[in-house]
Motif scaffolding. Structure first.
Motif, PDB file in Angstrom:
ATOM      1  N   TYR A 179       0.851  -1.192   0.000  1.00 25.68           N
ATOM      2  CA  TYR A 179       0.000   0.000   0.000  1.00 25.68           C
ATOM      3  C   TYR A 179       0.881   1.234   0.000  1.00 25.68           C
ATOM      4  O   TYR A 179       1.628   1.504   0.939  1.00 25.68           O
ATOM      5  N   PRO A 212      -0.121   4.854  -1.958  1.00 28.09           N
ATOM      6  CA  PRO A 212      -0.871   5.595  -2.971  1.00 28.09           C
ATOM      7  C   PRO A 212      -0.013   6.536  -3.818  1.00 28.09           C
ATOM      8  O   PRO A 212      -0.371   6.881  -4.934  1.00 28.09           O
ATOM      9  N   ALA A 234       0.876   2.299  -8.386  1.00 26.52           N
ATOM     10  CA  ALA A 234      -0.288   2.027  -7.535  1.00 26.52           C
ATOM     11  C   ALA A 234      -1.580   2.125  -8.335  1.00 26.52           C
ATOM     12  O   ALA A 234      -1.726   2.974  -9.216  1.00 26.52           O
ATOM     13  N   GLY A 242      -4.618   2.264  -4.242  1.00 24.34           N
ATOM     14  CA  GLY A 242      -3.354   2.644  -3.612  1.00 24.34           C
ATOM     15  C   GLY A 242      -2.384   1.493  -3.437  1.00 24.34           C
ATOM     16  O   GLY A 242      -1.356   1.635  -2.782  1.00 24.34           O
TER      17      GLY A 242
END
Length: 130
Positions: A73, A75, A80, A84
């Protein structure tokens, strides 16, 4: 082929195999943070030379680990998606360090066998000269 030459041949094949394995482990470690990178695995195969009746070690075909890629993760990362997340690598540094240690110790063991065989051959030659 003499027994000393057979022994040197076997240990040399072990040295080459472990060196290749260590090279691929180092590639895995260096690409651990590369998005989409899949871990490389190196299988060993026993190969028998029918002419000399010597069984040695050969590196098989390098394959990619097909386990799931880690979902990361971030973003702000250019790869991404809309949630994200992006796909990281499937390299586990603990496994790679353990593999590197095992390859290093196997290499050292083969090197000691090579040196022992060389010393025995040299001692035999010294005895025959007397």
């Amino acid at each position: 082929m003499s027994e000393f030459a057979k022994s040197l041949s076997v240990t040399a094949s072990g040295l080459q195999a472990q060196a290749k394995r260590l090279r691929h482990v180092s590639e895995n470690i260096s690409n651990a943070d590369t998005p989409g990178y899949r871990r490389k695995t190196v299988p060993f195969q026993a190969v028998r030379d029918i002419n000399t009746d010597v069984e040695s070690v050969k590196v098989g075909r390098v394959s990619l680990d097909r386990s799931e890629l880690e979902q990361v993760y971030d973003p702000s990362h250019p790869l991404a998606d809309e949630s994200g997340h992006y796909k990281g690598s499937n390299v586990d540094l603990m496994i790679e360090i353990a593999d590197a240690r095992e390859a290093q110790r196997s290499y050292e063991a083969n090197l000691k066998m090579f040196d022992q065989t060389r010393q025995m051959s040299s001692s035999l030659m010294d005895l025959l000269r007397k």
